[in-house]
Design a protein around this motif. Structure first.
Motif, mmCIF file in Angstrom:
data_model
loop_
_atom_site.group_PDB
_atom_site.id
_atom_site.type_symbol
_atom_site.label_atom_id
_atom_site.label_comp_id
_atom_site.label_asym_id
_atom_site.label_seq_id
_atom_site.Cartn_x
_atom_site.Cartn_y
_atom_site.Cartn_z
ATOM 1 N N MET A 34 0.718 -0.765 0.381
ATOM 2 C CA MET A 34 -0.033 0.086 -0.108
ATOM 3 C C MET A 34 0.512 0.871 0.285
ATOM 4 S SD MET A 34 -3.381 -1.443 2.516
ATOM 5 C CE MET A 34 -4.533 -0.759 2.081
ATOM 6 N N GLU A 35 0.379 2.125 -1.251
ATOM 7 C CA GLU A 35 1.629 3.047 -1.229
ATOM 8 C C GLU A 35 0.630 4.254 -1.031
ATOM 9 O OE1 GLU A 35 3.654 3.659 -3.987
ATOM 10 O OE2 GLU A 35 4.979 1.247 -4.393
ATOM 11 N N ILE A 36 1.681 5.795 -0.449
ATOM 12 C CA ILE A 36 0.311 7.256 -0.339
ATOM 13 C C ILE A 36 0.572 7.585 -2.286
ATOM 14 C CG2 ILE A 36 0.278 9.292 0.224
ATOM 15 C CD1 ILE A 36 1.686 8.132 3.058
ATOM 16 N N PRO A 37 -0.662 8.133 -2.573
ATOM 17 C CA PRO A 37 -0.724 7.847 -4.249
ATOM 18 C C PRO A 37 0.284 9.414 -3.798
ATOM 19 C CG PRO A 37 -2.234 9.065 -2.736
ATOM 20 C CD PRO A 37 -2.154 8.123 -2.456
ATOM 21 N N ARG A 38 1.222 9.615 -5.064
ATOM 22 C CA ARG A 38 1.900 10.794 -4.761
ATOM 23 C C ARG A 38 1.089 12.526 -5.789
ATOM 24 N NH1 ARG A 38 7.001 9.020 -5.086
ATOM 25 N NH2 ARG A 38 7.400 7.073 -5.866
ATOM 26 N N ALA A 39 1.252 13.761 -4.615
ATOM 27 C CA ALA A 39 0.754 14.479 -5.000
ATOM 28 C C ALA A 39 0.460 15.223 -6.390
ATOM 29 C CB ALA A 39 1.046 15.453 -3.931
ATOM 30 N N ASP A 47 9.871 12.178 -6.172
ATOM 31 C CA ASP A 47 10.080 11.459 -5.004
ATOM 32 C C ASP A 47 9.432 11.933 -3.801
ATOM 33 O OD1 ASP A 47 13.233 10.780 -6.883
ATOM 34 O OD2 ASP A 47 11.710 9.345 -6.770
ATOM 35 N N VAL A 48 9.103 12.640 -3.573
ATOM 36 C CA VAL A 48 8.138 13.639 -1.749
ATOM 37 C C VAL A 48 7.332 13.488 -1.726
ATOM 38 C CG1 VAL A 48 8.426 15.516 -1.604
ATOM 39 C CG2 VAL A 48 9.860 15.652 -2.758
ATOM 40 N N GLN A 49 7.221 12.150 -0.842
ATOM 41 C CA GLN A 49 5.177 11.084 -1.276
ATOM 42 C C GLN A 49 4.774 12.057 -0.284
ATOM 43 O OE1 GLN A 49 5.711 7.354 -0.116
ATOM 44 N NE2 GLN A 49 7.030 6.581 -1.149
ATOM 45 N N SER A 50 5.442 12.821 0.650
ATOM 46 C CA SER A 50 5.230 13.281 1.325
ATOM 47 C C SER A 50 3.988 14.685 1.412
ATOM 48 C CB SER A 50 5.945 13.718 2.660
ATOM 49 O OG SER A 50 6.476 15.030 2.494
ATOM 50 N N ASP A 51 4.111 14.853 -0.594
ATOM 51 C CA ASP A 51 3.965 16.404 -0.933
ATOM 52 C C ASP A 51 1.982 15.683 -0.719
ATOM 53 O OD1 ASP A 51 5.789 18.044 -1.055
ATOM 54 O OD2 ASP A 51 5.579 17.371 -3.310
ATOM 55 N N ALA A 52 1.358 14.391 -1.115
ATOM 56 C CA ALA A 52 0.411 13.951 -0.983
ATOM 57 C C ALA A 52 -0.282 14.522 0.582
ATOM 58 C CB ALA A 52 -0.010 12.594 -1.030
ATOM 59 N N ILE A 53 0.015 14.335 1.382
ATOM 60 C CA ILE A 53 0.299 14.110 2.859
ATOM 61 C C ILE A 53 0.070 15.466 3.067
ATOM 62 C CG2 ILE A 53 0.645 14.360 5.593
ATOM 63 C CD1 ILE A 53 2.177 11.845 4.611
ATOM 64 N N ALA A 123 2.374 10.059 9.125
ATOM 65 C CA ALA A 123 1.067 10.930 8.728
ATOM 66 C C ALA A 123 0.210 8.820 8.801
ATOM 67 C CB ALA A 123 1.261 10.810 7.539
ATOM 68 N N LEU A 124 0.675 8.190 8.578
ATOM 69 C CA LEU A 124 0.299 6.952 8.390
ATOM 70 C C LEU A 124 0.330 6.385 10.004
ATOM 71 C CD1 LEU A 124 1.259 5.311 5.476
ATOM 72 C CD2 LEU A 124 -0.856 6.242 5.659
ATOM 73 N N GLY A 125 0.326 6.947 10.842
ATOM 74 C CA GLY A 125 1.083 6.251 12.529
ATOM 75 C C GLY A 125 1.802 5.199 12.727
ATOM 76 N N LYS A 126 2.828 4.943 11.798
ATOM 77 C CA LYS A 126 3.291 3.856 12.168
ATOM 78 C C LYS A 126 5.216 4.412 13.050
ATOM 79 C CE LYS A 126 1.994 1.103 7.796
ATOM 80 N NZ LYS A 126 2.135 0.969 6.874
#
Length: 161
Positions: A34-39, A47-53, A123-126
């Motif tokens: 499971m991945e976070i969708p990219r912004a 490469d910055v996945q947190s942009d979606a957050i 952000a995912l609580g991990k």
């Protein structure tokens, strides 16, 4: 349908009568990633996945500006990848605004610096933010006590991610 580990259990019923026609059925998933969708994968910062957050946080702040304004602080996030700065985001919760870049006016009440992967984990609580701070994964300058107010904002967004 419900999930138990890597197994999806399901049953089907007739719409008209509600009588079950398939029961006890399941599907085993071999490998779940499971991945976070990219912004915006075309933005050059793919490469910055947190942009979606931050995009998700921005949407929630727009939907609930009064809740955001209760925090009443400005936070600057410096996101790094392999130790190199790659992205900056401002959470201006005094004005209920979230945008990429430095604060538009004044300076941030608190600046948080962390790796992109660690931001995703938080952000995912991990990953607990306090544990990340104690391990040196999260660096905070400015009013560190204000960051405690971010907990409710992040928990609200965790469900949306």
């Amino acid at each position: 349908m419900w999930r138990d580990g890597n197994r999806i259990h399901f049953q089907t019923s007739l719409v008209e009568s509600g009588v079950p026609v398939v029961t006890g059925a399941y599907i085993d998933l071999l490998d779940v990633k499971m991945e976070i969708p990219r912004a915006n994968p075309c933005s050059g910062t793919e490469d910055v996945q947190s942009d979606a957050i931050f995009t998700a946080i921005a949407e929630q702040v727009k939907l609930n500006p009064d809740q955001a304004k209760k925090v009443n602080a400005v936070f600057l996030y410096n996101i790094t990848v392999n130790g190199k700065p790659t992205s900056e985001w401002t959470l201006d919760l005094k004005n209920a605004e979230v945008h990429k870049g430095k604060p538009k006016s004044g300076k941030a009440d608190a600046t948080l610096t962390l790796d992109d992967n660690d931001m995703v984990e938080i952000a995912l609580g991990k990953l607990n933010p306090q544990v990340a701070f104690m391990r040196g994964k999260l660096k905070i300058s400015g009013n560190i006590l204000l960051t405690q107010k971010l907990k409710t904002l992040m928990e609200t967004n965790k469900a949306k991610l």
